[in-house]
Design a protein around this motif. Sequence first.
Motif, PDB file in Angstrom:
ATOM      1  N   PRO A 139     -10.787  -9.390  -4.651  1.00 49.72           N
ATOM      2  CA  PRO A 139      -9.557  -9.277  -5.396  1.00 49.72           C
ATOM      3  C   PRO A 139      -9.279  -7.894  -5.769  1.00 49.72           C
ATOM      4  O   PRO A 139      -8.249  -7.253  -5.872  1.00 49.72           O
ATOM      5  N   VAL A 140     -10.424  -6.894  -5.854  1.00 51.37           N
ATOM      6  CA  VAL A 140     -10.298  -5.607  -6.367  1.00 51.37           C
ATOM      7  C   VAL A 140      -9.871  -4.773  -5.204  1.00 51.37           C
ATOM      8  O   VAL A 140      -8.893  -4.097  -5.406  1.00 51.37           O
ATOM      9  N   VAL A 141     -10.230  -5.085  -4.003  1.00 51.37           N
ATOM     10  CA  VAL A 141      -9.870  -4.413  -2.818  1.00 51.37           C
ATOM     11  C   VAL A 141      -8.325  -4.794  -2.345  1.00 51.37           C
ATOM     12  O   VAL A 141      -7.373  -4.161  -2.181  1.00 51.37           O
ATOM     13  N   ALA A 142      -7.870  -6.020  -2.645  1.00 54.00           N
ATOM     14  CA  ALA A 142      -6.506  -6.437  -2.355  1.00 54.00           C
ATOM     15  C   ALA A 142      -5.646  -5.797  -3.637  1.00 54.00           C
ATOM     16  O   ALA A 142      -4.286  -5.436  -3.212  1.00 54.00           O
ATOM     17  N   VAL A 143      -6.177  -5.447  -4.871  1.00 56.68           N
ATOM     18  CA  VAL A 143      -5.205  -4.864  -5.646  1.00 56.68           C
ATOM     19  C   VAL A 143      -4.965  -3.433  -5.310  1.00 56.68           C
ATOM     20  O   VAL A 143      -3.787  -2.701  -5.382  1.00 56.68           O
ATOM     21  N   PHE A 144      -6.252  -2.783  -4.899  1.00 54.74           N
ATOM     22  CA  PHE A 144      -6.064  -1.415  -4.465  1.00 54.74           C
ATOM     23  C   PHE A 144      -5.220  -1.106  -3.199  1.00 54.74           C
ATOM     24  O   PHE A 144      -4.215  -0.315  -3.144  1.00 54.74           O
ATOM     25  N   LEU A 145      -5.151  -2.060  -2.042  1.00 57.23           N
ATOM     26  CA  LEU A 145      -4.274  -2.013  -1.101  1.00 57.23           C
ATOM     27  C   LEU A 145      -2.781  -2.095  -1.345  1.00 57.23           C
ATOM     28  O   LEU A 145      -2.053  -1.684  -0.916  1.00 57.23           O
ATOM     29  N   GLY A 146      -2.798  -3.063  -2.452  1.00 52.88           N
ATOM     30  CA  GLY A 146      -1.454  -3.341  -2.933  1.00 52.88           C
ATOM     31  C   GLY A 146      -0.700  -1.960  -3.462  1.00 52.88           C
ATOM     32  O   GLY A 146       0.326  -1.645  -2.991  1.00 52.88           O
ATOM     33  N   TRP A 147      -1.753  -1.310  -4.466  1.00 57.49           N
ATOM     34  CA  TRP A 147      -1.071  -0.111  -4.808  1.00 57.49           C
ATOM     35  C   TRP A 147      -1.115   1.063  -3.895  1.00 57.49           C
ATOM     36  O   TRP A 147       0.038   1.832  -3.800  1.00 57.49           O
ATOM     37  N   LEU A 148      -2.040   1.067  -2.793  1.00 58.07           N
ATOM     38  CA  LEU A 148      -1.877   2.213  -1.844  1.00 58.07           C
ATOM     39  C   LEU A 148      -0.768   1.948  -0.671  1.00 58.07           C
ATOM     40  O   LEU A 148      -0.244   2.902  -0.479  1.00 58.07           O
ATOM     41  N   ILE A 149      -0.674   0.832  -0.336  1.00 59.87           N
ATOM     42  CA  ILE A 149       0.211   0.517   0.857  1.00 59.87           C
ATOM     43  C   ILE A 149       1.545   0.016   0.190  1.00 59.87           C
ATOM     44  O   ILE A 149       2.669   0.528   0.808  1.00 59.87           O
ATOM     45  N   LEU A 150       1.687  -1.017  -0.859  1.00 63.71           N
ATOM     46  CA  LEU A 150       2.817  -1.347  -1.097  1.00 63.71           C
ATOM     47  C   LEU A 150       3.370  -0.765  -2.580  1.00 63.71           C
ATOM     48  O   LEU A 150       4.409  -0.975  -2.977  1.00 63.71           O
ATOM     49  N   ASP A 151       2.718   0.243  -2.828  1.00 55.58           N
ATOM     50  CA  ASP A 151       3.164   1.122  -4.341  1.00 55.58           C
ATOM     51  C   ASP A 151       3.341   0.247  -5.298  1.00 55.58           C
ATOM     52  O   ASP A 151       4.137   0.481  -6.084  1.00 55.58           O
ATOM     53  N   GLU A 152       2.294  -0.618  -5.547  1.00 58.76           N
ATOM     54  CA  GLU A 152       2.360  -1.587  -6.696  1.00 58.76           C
ATOM     55  C   GLU A 152       1.699  -0.897  -8.004  1.00 58.76           C
ATOM     56  O   GLU A 152       0.725  -0.144  -7.689  1.00 58.76           O
ATOM     57  N   HIS A 153       2.300  -1.198  -9.071  1.00 63.18           N
ATOM     58  CA  HIS A 153       1.690  -0.712 -10.121  1.00 63.18           C
ATOM     59  C   HIS A 153       0.448  -1.045 -10.806  1.00 63.18           C
ATOM     60  O   HIS A 153       0.335  -2.210 -10.703  1.00 63.18           O
ATOM     61  N   VAL A 154      -0.565  -0.073 -10.791  1.00 64.85           N
ATOM     62  CA  VAL A 154      -1.842  -0.509 -11.338  1.00 64.85           C
ATOM     63  C   VAL A 154      -1.855  -0.391 -12.869  1.00 64.85           C
ATOM     64  O   VAL A 154      -1.828   0.730 -13.405  1.00 64.85           O
ATOM     65  N   THR A 155      -2.265  -1.200 -13.586  1.00 69.27           N
ATOM     66  CA  THR A 155      -2.075  -1.246 -15.193  1.00 69.27           C
ATOM     67  C   THR A 155      -3.425  -0.963 -15.606  1.00 69.27           C
ATOM     68  O   THR A 155      -4.598  -1.244 -14.856  1.00 69.27           O
TER      69      THR A 155
END
Length: 323
Positions: free
Chosen positions: A270-286
């Motif tokens: 899940p940590v990797v998934a969140v990081f890739l979402g931020w890196l690739i999809l520009d998802e906001h990391v709270t």
Amino acid sequence: MAAASAVLPETGTRTASAAMIWSALAVVYVVWGSTYLAIRIVVDAHIPPMLGMSSRFLVAAVLLAAFLALKSGTARLKITRRELAGSAVVGLLLLAFGNGAVAIAEQTVPSGLAALLIAAVPLWLMLLRVGGGERPRPLTWLGVLIGFGGAALLGFSGGDTSAKPWSVGILVIGTISWAVGSRYSPRLGLPKDPLVATLYEMLFGGTAMVLIGVLRGEPARLHVGAIDTKGWLALAYLIVFGSLLAYSAYSYLLANAPISLIGTYAYVNPVVAVFLGWLILDEHVTTKIMLGGLVVVVGVALVVTAERRRTPSAVPNQDSSEK
């Protein structure tokens, strides 16, 4: 494929080293964390889930068989009936019912939530161990609970909650199937060569997925011309990295590392998934996401520490996974 063979021994007779175990675990940590995103891209590209995942594993099985035959000769692919039966059982539990459930569920379940639910695998593994008469160390229990708490914090940090209940139920069933297959695979008499075991597991699992997909009516929903480039690229990524590399590494770990140590991948993914979402999809990391990631790492560290104390040798073997 070269990377996979660098991580794994050429035959099952070679003694596992700490470097090989940790290299394989790192591959599972990182690559499988990225496959949630890849699977979501595949199903969003209108590739039916079971047919898409079956092509993933069947193509990977053919490529792996060709590689092994060219490298070592076809004699390396010969296995006994017991090994064939064991490979079929593991292929069904891990791939057809486990990975297949993820693909079906991700039609409505966001990839981050899917990673959260998969994080329950170590809890099922712990219950299976206790049901089998084992008594895990208190530190292992603490690490499992903390790791799952961190994964839960990641899941409740503002992600999409539009998942349908039936999809979540399918995913939970898939996690149980994966845990059962992971727990009992060392007892099924699998081929000693981890690459050969991987080959036959993917072959049986992929074939079962085709049958399940046909029963679900997926061929009628398959329109090759409507699949965009991103879908094909994601499927290719799953074949090469998710199957050939990461699943081979996981098969190696099942034969050579303690099951509690192996199960920590469900916290890191899940940590990797969140990081890739931020890196690739520009998802906001709270802040909650960052805190959840830290808690996950703490849980993994506790489990790893407990397993090291439980086995006097720095390099666990197949027997240690059954203690």
